[in-house]
Write a protein that holds these residues in place. Structure first.
Motif, PDB file in Angstrom:
ATOM      1  N   LEU A 430       2.314  -5.194  -3.408  1.00 54.93           N
ATOM      2  CA  LEU A 430       1.734  -4.066  -2.665  1.00 54.93           C
ATOM      3  C   LEU A 430       0.243  -4.286  -2.426  1.00 54.93           C
ATOM      4  CD1 LEU A 430       2.371  -1.322  -1.415  1.00 54.93           C
ATOM      5  CD2 LEU A 430       1.860  -0.267  -3.635  1.00 54.93           C
ATOM      6  N   GLN A 431      -0.435  -4.803  -3.423  1.00 52.26           N
ATOM      7  CA  GLN A 431      -1.861  -5.070  -3.270  1.00 52.26           C
ATOM      8  C   GLN A 431      -2.102  -6.142  -2.205  1.00 52.26           C
ATOM      9  OE1 GLN A 431      -4.451  -3.360  -4.592  1.00 52.26           O
ATOM     10  NE2 GLN A 431      -2.800  -2.022  -5.339  1.00 52.26           N
ATOM     11  N   ILE A 433      -0.175  -6.700   0.426  1.00 50.89           N
ATOM     12  CA  ILE A 433       0.059  -6.058   1.722  1.00 50.89           C
ATOM     13  C   ILE A 433      -1.166  -5.260   2.148  1.00 50.89           C
ATOM     14  CG2 ILE A 433       1.425  -4.295   2.915  1.00 50.89           C
ATOM     15  CD1 ILE A 433       3.804  -5.178   1.138  1.00 50.89           C
ATOM     16  N   LYS A 434      -1.719  -4.525   1.193  1.00 46.57           N
ATOM     17  CA  LYS A 434      -2.900  -3.698   1.503  1.00 46.57           C
ATOM     18  C   LYS A 434      -4.119  -4.558   1.793  1.00 46.57           C
ATOM     19  CE  LYS A 434      -1.448   0.389  -1.120  1.00 46.57           C
ATOM     20  NZ  LYS A 434      -1.737   1.275  -2.293  1.00 46.57           N
ATOM     21  N   ARG A 438      -1.681  -4.686   6.216  1.00 46.93           N
ATOM     22  CA  ARG A 438      -0.381  -4.747   6.877  1.00 46.93           C
ATOM     23  C   ARG A 438       0.464  -3.484   6.677  1.00 46.93           C
ATOM     24  NH1 ARG A 438       0.873  -8.310  10.536  1.00 46.93           N
ATOM     25  NH2 ARG A 438       3.040  -8.348   9.810  1.00 46.93           N
ATOM     26  N   GLU A 439      -0.105  -2.428   6.114  1.00 42.06           N
ATOM     27  CA  GLU A 439       0.698  -1.236   5.805  1.00 42.06           C
ATOM     28  C   GLU A 439       1.416  -0.682   7.038  1.00 42.06           C
ATOM     29  OE1 GLU A 439      -3.039  -0.383   3.182  1.00 42.06           O
ATOM     30  OE2 GLU A 439      -2.559  -1.654   4.920  1.00 42.06           O
ATOM     31  N   SER A 440       0.697  -0.538   8.137  1.00 41.99           N
ATOM     32  CA  SER A 440       1.298   0.059   9.331  1.00 41.99           C
ATOM     33  C   SER A 440       2.314  -0.883   9.978  1.00 41.99           C
ATOM     34  CB  SER A 440       0.211   0.424  10.346  1.00 41.99           C
ATOM     35  OG  SER A 440      -0.537  -0.722  10.724  1.00 41.99           O
ATOM     36  N   GLU A 441       2.058  -2.189   9.907  1.00 46.73           N
ATOM     37  CA  GLU A 441       2.959  -3.156  10.538  1.00 46.73           C
ATOM     38  C   GLU A 441       4.303  -3.258   9.813  1.00 46.73           C
ATOM     39  OE1 GLU A 441      -0.167  -3.616  10.007  1.00 46.73           O
ATOM     40  OE2 GLU A 441      -1.127  -4.373  11.834  1.00 46.73           O
ATOM     41  N   ASP A 444       7.367   0.975   5.682  1.00 51.34           N
ATOM     42  CA  ASP A 444       7.304   1.520   4.321  1.00 51.34           C
ATOM     43  C   ASP A 444       6.794   0.423   3.393  1.00 51.34           C
ATOM     44  OD1 ASP A 444       7.709   2.533   1.780  1.00 51.34           O
ATOM     45  OD2 ASP A 444       9.622   3.483   2.267  1.00 51.34           O
ATOM     46  N   ALA A 445       5.498   0.429   3.135  1.00 48.94           N
ATOM     47  CA  ALA A 445       4.877  -0.649   2.350  1.00 48.94           C
ATOM     48  C   ALA A 445       5.439  -0.704   0.933  1.00 48.94           C
ATOM     49  CB  ALA A 445       3.358  -0.456   2.305  1.00 48.94           C
ATOM     50  N   ASP A 446       5.749   0.445   0.356  1.00 44.95           N
ATOM     51  CA  ASP A 446       6.268   0.476  -1.013  1.00 44.95           C
ATOM     52  C   ASP A 446       7.657  -0.168  -1.071  1.00 44.95           C
ATOM     53  OD1 ASP A 446       5.388   1.485  -3.649  1.00 44.95           O
ATOM     54  OD2 ASP A 446       7.311   2.551  -3.597  1.00 44.95           O
ATOM     55  N   ALA A 449       7.258  -3.911  -0.652  1.00 40.91           N
ATOM     56  CA  ALA A 449       6.734  -4.511  -1.884  1.00 40.91           C
ATOM     57  C   ALA A 449       7.832  -4.678  -2.932  1.00 40.91           C
ATOM     58  CB  ALA A 449       5.602  -3.654  -2.449  1.00 40.91           C
TER      59      ALA A 449
END
Length: 608
Positions: A430-431, A433-434, A438-441, A444-446, A449
């Motif tokens: 997750l870190q 991705i952040k 890339r969260e919006s791309e 659901d980032a969680d 991850a």
């Protein structure tokens, strides 16, 4: 590719038999199965190679001379074994080999057409349309947790192997029944129970009051017992007394045992759900050990077992495991002198119950290599008891999983809990991705991850041949470059992105023979050949119960696609037909990647 190899082998076989006839040699005809099919070490040598070494004795000739004669016969023939020779390519002699330089347009188009036609079934079918393990009924046991502790990193390798092998076997056509034995009785369980009564029950503490997962709470009790027993030697006898009371049906002991087992099992099931591990049936040691005792007593009466001087029931297993260094015979205790059962007792009962429940062709136990002796003895005893299906038992042993800090020990609390490890991998992913914004791309980032964490864990555990010990390095497993699960996910997401962009611009893949005939560049051909090997890889991984065969294949396909992508522009191709053909090749690659990733527990992501 499999059917092309079969056709090439048939042609060479026919030429060998023609050469045999020309030389006036007697004897049975040469069969295609006697001809090995290999991949030449260099592309310029050809695409398929068949060595002539096995026929040197028959022809009384050197293999290169045989290869030259066979190649000449094929070159002078229009058709052999019902196959039009020119449709396959060119057969040439290369030293002691008859090599084939395939017609790339025909062979490549055929491979891609089968992938498109078969879709998710691709990889399951042989050239003749059958599945390699059709008709085989395989029961597979894995995980086998104890209800005195949560799942740890060692269990994760067991679970990954069991679940992956199950999926590979199903892909190859076997009927698979997944089972799990919950080890919910024994002195180790009583140790946790005793610690609970000493340190938590007086204070009314439960997993709920302490906001802990049930299996973690019970595992904490087990560690507390170990610390307590070092200062109170009588603690071990107290735990053994609890076990005797349990086997005698003491209601208070049973109530406490059920309560703590429920906590542990409920917690373990949460981890199973999280990791994608599932079972068709759960067996509980508490329900099977009596069946084992019953069989032992029958065997005692019939003379298969004997009662030792100390009152225990035993069997001589020297025939199964060999004599000791002192040449003395080995004896295995099956019932203690006080009549209580041992671990192998319940395994005997469980195996019998399982065959009664679901008559298998084969039962595979996924258990660490530390238990090789145990399974030799178990299989031997079941054969002695007269069960013919005991010949179909197999121990899939695997090596230990260590950490850079050393080996883990449950009783000392030095294990890495599965939940904690996945949480760590999840947070690190997750870190990442952040950090890349890339969260919006990814959406659901969680969720992404979590899937990256599972890919990292499972792929790392499965890429090593099962029998080998391994070192798990969490940081290495999460790398998005190199031989890792996240790298596979990244390649899958990249292909998905290419297909989306093409669709948005109105460009669709074209799998027509005319378009596929354009895919003759070296990177294109290498990728197509690799895709054509997928059915063979599936069959080999299934026969050997070895997911590392599939992980190695996945990595190779991803590397070949990366090379193809770099050297053969897809959407930027000048020719429209070539663009659509390359897009079709990308689409077929994604089909194979998805299927192969599923078999090694790597979740597919279409965005990363």
């Amino acid at each position: 590719m499999a059917d092309t190899k079969i056709a090439c082998r048939a042609v060479v076989c026919a030429a060998l038999n023609q050469f045999k006839k020309d030389k006036g040699l007697a004897g049975d005809e040469i069969q295609p199965e006697s001809i090995a099919v290999e991949n030449p070490p260099k592309p310029e040598l050809g695409d398929i190679g068949m060595p002539m070494f096995p026929f040197a004795k028959l022809f009384h000739m050197a293999p290169p001379a045989i290869a030259q004669s066979v190649a000449e016969i094929i070159a002078g023939s229009t058709e052999l074994a019902g196959v039009t020779v020119s449709s396959l390519g060119t057969f040439v002699q290369v030293g002691p080999y008859v090599n084939v330089r395939l017609d790339k347009a025909a062979a490549g188009g055929g491979i891609l057409a089968r992938i498109a036609e078969q879709g998710d079934e691709y990889g399951s079918l042989r050239a003749d349309g059958t599945k390699p393990l059709a008709g085989r009924r395989v029961m597979i046991e894995y995980s086998s947790p104890n209800t005195n502790k949560p799942l740890h990193l060692g269990h994760m390798r067991n679970d990954a192997l069991g679940e992956s092998v199950s999926r590979i076997l199903k892909k190859a056509g076997a009927e698979v029944y997944k089972v799990n034995i919950i080890n919910n009785r024994g002195v180790h369980i009583c140790k946790s129970m005793l610690a609970y009564t000493l340190f938590h029950e007086p204070k009314g503490e439960t997993p709920e009051t302490l906001h802990m997962k049930g299996d973690h709470f019970v595992g904490q009790c087990y560690v507390e017992f170990d610390r307590y027993s070092k200062e109170h030697p009588e603690a071990l006898q107290q735990a053994e007394d609890l076990l005797i009371k349990w086997e005698q049906g003491d209601p208070e002991v049973h109530a406490l045992w059920k309560r703590m087992n429920d906590w542990a099992v409920d917690g373990i099931k949460v981890t199973y759900d999280r990791t994608g591990v599932s079972f068709d049936k759960l067996y509980y040691e508490s329900e099977t050990y009596l069946k084992g005792k019953e069989e032992i007593l029958k065997g005692l009466e019939s003379g298969i077992f004997f009662k030792a001087a100390d009152g225990s029931v035993r069997i001589d297993v020297t025939e199964a495991v060999g004599a000791g260094k002192d040449e003395k015979e080995h004896e295995k205790v099956l019932l203690r002198k006080d009549g209580t059962s041992v671990y192998i007792t319940q395994d005997i009962g469980t195996a019998i119950s399982r065959h009664n429940d679901w008559a298998f062709n084969q039962l595979v136990y996924v258990v660490a290599s530390e238990q090789i002796y145990h399974f030799k003895v178990l299989f031997y005893i079941l054969k002695k008891l007269g069960f013919d299906w005991a010949e179909k038992l197999y121990h899939l042993s695997y090596g230990l999983v260590n950490l850079p800090s050393g080996r883990m020990k449950s009783r000392e609390g030095t294990v890495v809990d599965a939940d904690d490890l996945i949480d760590q991998l999840h947070n690190d992913a997750l870190q990442e991705i952040k950090a890349k914004g890339r969260e919006s791309e990814v959406g659901d980032a969680d969720d992404v991850a979590e899937k990256v964490a599972l890919a990292a864990l499972h792929y790392y555990l499965l890429q090593v041949t099962p029998v080998k010990d391994m070192l798990f390095n969490p940081e290495d497993s999460l790398s998005f470059n190199g031989n890792t699960g996240p790298y596979l996910q990244y390649m899958g997401a990249r292909i998905a992105s290419i297909l989306r962009k093409a669709s948005e611009s109105g460009v669709e893949p074209d799998g027509s023979a005319e378009s596929c005939a354009l895919l003759t560049a070296a990177p294109e051909w290498d990728l197509i050949k690799a895709l054509g090997e997928f059915p063979n890889v599936t069959a080999r991984a299934a026969e050997n119960f070895d997911p590392s065969v599939m992980t190695a294949y996945l990595y190779d396909v991803c590397k070949l696609f990366s090379k193809f992508y770099q050297q053969c522009p897809i959407l930027a191709a000048d020719d429209d037909k070539l663009k659509r053909a390359r897009l079709f090749l990308a689409q077929c690659t994604l089909t194979v990647l998805k299927q192969a990733m599923h078999m090694v527990l790597v979740p597919y992501l279409d965005k990363m």
